[in-house]
Design an enzyme around this catalytic site. Sequence first.
Site, PDB file in Angstrom:
ATOM      1  N   LEU A 447      12.688  32.236  42.281  1.00 55.90           N
ATOM      2  CA  LEU A 447      11.634  33.224  42.523  1.00 55.90           C
ATOM      3  C   LEU A 447      11.926  34.009  43.791  1.00 55.90           C
ATOM      4  CD1 LEU A 447       8.423  31.196  41.627  1.00 55.90           C
ATOM      5  CD2 LEU A 447       9.921  32.530  40.143  1.00 55.90           C
ATOM      6  N   GLY A 487      13.341  21.902  42.044  1.00 55.41           N
ATOM      7  CA  GLY A 487      12.697  21.703  43.339  1.00 55.41           C
ATOM      8  C   GLY A 487      12.338  23.050  43.933  1.00 55.41           C
ATOM      9  N   GLY A 488      11.262  23.069  44.753  1.00 55.78           N
ATOM     10  CA  GLY A 488      10.852  24.330  45.354  1.00 55.78           C
ATOM     11  C   GLY A 488      10.528  25.357  44.291  1.00 55.78           C
ATOM     12  N   ASP A 489      11.132  26.531  44.397  1.00 56.85           N
ATOM     13  CA  ASP A 489      10.893  27.598  43.413  1.00 56.85           C
ATOM     14  C   ASP A 489      12.117  27.822  42.542  1.00 56.85           C
ATOM     15  OD1 ASP A 489      12.456  28.556  45.458  1.00 56.85           O
ATOM     16  OD2 ASP A 489      11.532  30.527  45.536  1.00 56.85           O
ATOM     17  N   GLU A 490      12.919  26.777  42.320  1.00 60.03           N
ATOM     18  CA  GLU A 490      14.130  26.878  41.516  1.00 60.03           C
ATOM     19  C   GLU A 490      13.911  26.197  40.162  1.00 60.03           C
ATOM     20  OE1 GLU A 490      17.186  25.121  43.845  1.00 60.03           O
ATOM     21  OE2 GLU A 490      17.467  26.881  45.125  1.00 60.03           O
TER      22      GLU A 490
END
Length: 574
Positions: A447, A487-490
């Site tokens: 993102l 993880g995160g925005d991945e």
Amino acid sequence: MRFGIAFKLGCLMAVFGMLPTALAGYYIYNSSRELLLQAAERDLQTAVQVLGRNLQSSLHNISLDAAVLTHGPQVRQLASINDPAQRSHVQDDLAALFRAMLLAHPDYMQIRLISASDHGLEWVRQDRDGNHIVRVSGADLQEKGHFAYVFEALKLAPGDVRISPIVINREQGAHSGLGKPTLHVSTPVADADGKVFALLVINVDLDQLFSQLQSDLPDEYQVYLSNRWGDLLIHPDHRRTFGFDQGRRLFLQDEFSEVSRLLDTSGPNSLISRSVEQNQQDGLVAAFVRLANNSKTSEPFIILGLGQLQSHVLAQASRAGGYIAQIAVFFSLLALLVAFIVSRALIRPLRNMTEAVELFSRERKISELPPRQDELGVLARSFRAMKQEILTQLEDLTHSRAAFEHLARHDSLTGLPNRRMCFERLEQALISARQSGQKMALLFVDLDHFKEVNDQWGHRFGDQVLQAVAKLLGSVSEARDNVARLGGDEFVMFFEDVQDPRKIVALLEKLHVCFQLPLLIDGKGVNVHASMGVSMFPRDGNDIGTLIQHADHAMYKAKSAGKNRYSFEVMVEN
């Protein structure tokens, strides 16, 4: 005072009438205790194996984070930059990247880039200081070449990762990490010619890491951790941990003698043990597992365990024992009054109950006893209720094990498969594709400006955005298990049996158009864009690591070209 034969016979029959009841109660009580302890041991063994897999998965993810950071373009640029201003600019970019990684991982205490020369001088350093992230720069940067996590890691080949033994962090200026149990994850950084010029080090807070891993365990479970010699690293009594750091040695095998078998690598990988120092009331039942470390480290394995108080496990059996004792006294008094009648009435029902208990102990089956309205019926119903409650608890523990397995393989926020399950599914798909000669496509989605969304609307809103993006990706996927959150925005998607690569282009166009439409979240229209990179099997690689690396590289090409677009590692032919 003389007693008649009727009284003596009554007393004798009362004794014989009381004896079966007492024996049956004693047998049921002991059988229930042992059954509960065995069930608790099995559940502890399952839970500690799940916890061990989660710990190994977490360490693997930390190693992957270190590898991802070392392969970033900013790190590699430092090897060839001589201009101080440009070098400072690249270091600022790295510091921002390290800060983002620390914000995403509360168990990371420190991330550093350390020179392979200049006595291990720190180049870029970000520390956690309470709730803040602090960048250390200038004269505060230290030389770390004399630490094992530096000079041992510099002996490794590029791409290898060293996980240090767990120690108390005594490095001055470590901010929140000072005095805490720490392990260092370090990996060499090489330039374009393959020469190691720096080292990336991630300090992990052991307490915070285990706090996350324990969040889904029952509150009564106690965690134990030791090194390969048995030195206590995690213990319910924190005063007993890291004794070697205080000039004394406190060993796990002193509390659980069976653990000494795990310290021998030729012994079993897991076992059940009961504590030897406490009495039965305060004693512990515990399960332990030996976790091998496959990374380049001097710590070949650690011992992980989960324990539970026997008094907690046997609480239900103790209550049942009280009920059994009360019933035995009642029937004894009754036998004094009508010894002959009661003795004949007791023998057959008690035998049936004993057989039912034996059947339950042997096969866990609850047999139906003839209905009675007298005291024996109360006893039988009490036994049945007790056995039903035991079976209910066993079923609940089975469901808990299933929940642990689900949590180990799925992302708790979006419900998508996590990195571990994604890699398993992708490996299965690759094996099938190799056998059938089919093509596959791997899509890496990141993102754009997601940090600004979090900063503007808050992390709760950011979580809702991630959930909405997960639904969007799932709607265009062939199967929900083919979409995962790394993880995160991945996010990662893969497509099997790709007959025509142009279909992937059409799908990317459709997905790109979807990302141009605002997402309606809490009544707010939010524009969320994404940069996407695509790699193809077998053109871009023949294994998971290579395909993800190429897809990630293609995604970075899309970001470098202005974001909010997609890119192939190699241009798709029309």
